[in-house]
Design a protein around this motif. Structure first.
Motif, PDB file in Angstrom:
ATOM      1  N   PRO A 181       0.843  -1.337   0.013  1.00 41.22           N
ATOM      2  CA  PRO A 181       0.002   0.004   0.070  1.00 41.22           C
ATOM      3  C   PRO A 181       0.846   1.340  -0.025  1.00 41.22           C
ATOM      4  N   GLU A 185      -1.515   4.612   3.449  1.00 41.59           N
ATOM      5  CA  GLU A 185      -2.556   4.012   3.035  1.00 41.59           C
ATOM      6  C   GLU A 185      -2.526   2.507   3.514  1.00 41.59           C
ATOM      7  N   CYS A 187      -4.555  -0.213   1.992  1.00 45.82           N
ATOM      8  CA  CYS A 187      -4.916  -1.180   1.223  1.00 45.82           C
ATOM      9  C   CYS A 187      -4.370  -0.700  -0.393  1.00 45.82           C
ATOM     10  N   LEU A 188      -4.436  -1.738  -1.143  1.00 48.06           N
ATOM     11  CA  LEU A 188      -3.526  -1.746  -2.357  1.00 48.06           C
ATOM     12  C   LEU A 188      -4.736  -0.877  -3.333  1.00 48.06           C
TER      13      LEU A 188
END
Ligand SMILES: *Cc1c(COP(=O)(O)O)cnc(C)c1O
Length: 449
Positions: A181, A185, A187-188
């Motif tokens: 990420p 952040e 999440c991807l």
């Protein structure tokens, strides 16, 4: 109240694409949701663990170990009796002959993962299956030898991949590409996955991602990733540990090369349950594919020609990746669980899940605490049942407090609680109750945190 019930029924009926729901933070609302929930009675198919005082636990940990269907004991007893009464003849003469027992779960598994029946088989456990799949689908060459994985990734998958890379004589430090990420952040981003594929796709032999991430609950677009990776000539496998039985899957149409899963999480097949694999149709009768062989993968018609020192003739089904005859007592709980999935159906399960997890998210938002933050994607299409909550101060203590109130969830280092309402056996009331208890503890935070 009548109006509320009517609108709830509408909610359940017209849910598919209307996620802006009018949830209410009230006990009554939650109870009414349970009344109109078409899956409300399915909870009775399960054994719910109890607290010391005899009340039911609020079990929000089905992402780690699903609960036991009541039917499990009954079917287990049947097979124990068949063994007692028939001995070796149970292989062919019992009511559900053991010789073909693994075929009993084939159609249900195919439905759950969106496959053709011949593309799936229940066998072994997840990490063992990842290895068997990589024997066939990770065949590095001097110019294309890298593996693409995501971060955070479950340790076992990394161990398996690094050991495969070493086994082929390559260096994991150089051969493993891990996509993370962005700074700040959790999440991807799809565009970042695409970017790696565009820039380095021709070095990558295998893309091995989760379908749903174990840590943050992010669900990936399997079609899109697979197409993109195939454009660059990579093979694509998915780990379904947190996806199977959680979100609808469409592996065949997504064109995924292979997938592997465990069955003790959302599939409720018991601790250490038998896992499974998907292999796309186009690979099933490939004569050039490497694979490790055993008698159970051989064509059943010639399986018993043991005296001929025969060559292995793989049956043109995912079954050909089986090595040994499967443990019948491992298949029993899976059968018991899949009966429920057959009866209810993945689309109904998903429909309730969107509401249940949506309600959980809504209740957490109502708390307005700067102590916690949900790191799972906000878009319901990018997640399954689970919400991962980052806790700023002393998450272990918070979990302990929740546990004292009969709430079962889990903690992942460094600071994440994973909370999962399961549509088959959790209720809106339980989710509401969880919200109340969480709120009380967070408001009390000077004292407890
Ligand atoms: C649960 C889980 C595993 C567990 O592996 P086993 O081989 O079943 O012990 C592996 N990988 C992921 C991503 C998991 O979520």
């Amino acid at each position: 109240m009548k109006k509320m019930i009517a609108s709830l029924i509408c909610l359940f009926l017209s849910l598919q694409h209307s996620f802006a729901l009018d949830f209410i933070d009230s006990e009554n609302f939650a109870i009414e949701c349970d009344h109109v929930d078409p899956l409300c009675s399915v909870r009775d198919y399960f054994l719910i663990p109890k607290n010391h005082d005899g009340s039911s636990q609020i079990y929000l940990c089905g992402h780690s170990l699903g609960l036991q269907p009541k039917r499990t004991q009954e079917i287990m007893q049947t097979e124990l009796e068949a063994w007692a009464n028939l001995g070796v003849e149970g292989h062919f003469k019992s009511e559900a002959p053991w010789y073909t027992y693994h075929e009993l779960v084939r159609n249900s598994l195919a439905n759950i993962v969106g496959a053709k029946p011949e593309e799936v088989v229940a066998m072994n456990s997840l990490t063992a299956n990842l290895h068997l799949m990589m024997v066939s689908f990770y065949t590095p060459s001097p110019s294309r030898y890298k593996v693409l994985m995501e971060s955070p990734v479950f340790s076992s998958d990394t161990y398996a991949v690094k050991s495969q890379i070493l086994f082929h004589g390559f260096d994991p430090k150089e051969s493993l590409i891990i996509i993370e990420p962005r700074q700040g952040e959790d999440c991807l981003r799809m565009e970042d996955i695409e970017k790696v594929l565009d820039e380095r796709g021709d070095e990558i032999a295998l893309v091995l991602l989760s379908a749903v991430n174990y840590f943050n609950g992010q669900k990936f677009d399997l079609h899109h990733i697979t197409n993109k990776a195939h454009e660059h000539g990579c093979l694509v496998g998915f780990d379904l540990a947190h996806a199977i039985g959680n979100v609808p899957l469409d592996l065949h149409n997504a064109d995924v090369d292979f997938a592997a899963w465990c069955s003790y999480k959302y599939l409720n097949a018991g601790p250490g349950a038998i896992g499974g694999v998907f292999v796309h149709e186009r690979h099933l009768s490939s004569p050039t594919l490497n694979r490790f062989a055993g008698w159970w993968g051989n064509d059943p018609n010639t399986r018993f020609q043991l005296h001929l020192q025969p060559d292995f003739v793989p049956v043109a089904r995912a079954d050909s990746w089986q090595l040994s005859n499967p443990s019948i007592f491992a298949l029993v709980p899976l059968r018991a669980s899949l009966e429920i999935f057959d009866e209810v159906g993945m689309s109904e399960i998903r429909e309730k899940s969107l509401l249940l997890t949506g309600y959980l998210e809504f209740l957490i938002q109502q708390i307005h605490s700067d102590q916690i933050e949900v790191i799972t994607p906000k878009d319901p299409l990018e997640r399954g049942c689970m919400l991962s909550i980052k806790v700023n101060n002393n998450p272990e203590l918070l979990m302990e407090k929740l546990h004292q109130e009969g709430i079962i969830c889990d903690f992942r280092r460094p600071n994440v609680l994973r909370i999962t309402p399961i549509p088959l056996y959790n209720t809106f009331y339980e989710v509401w109750k969880f919200g109340q208890i969480l709120k009380n503890h967070l408001n009390d935070s000077t004292e407890i945190l």
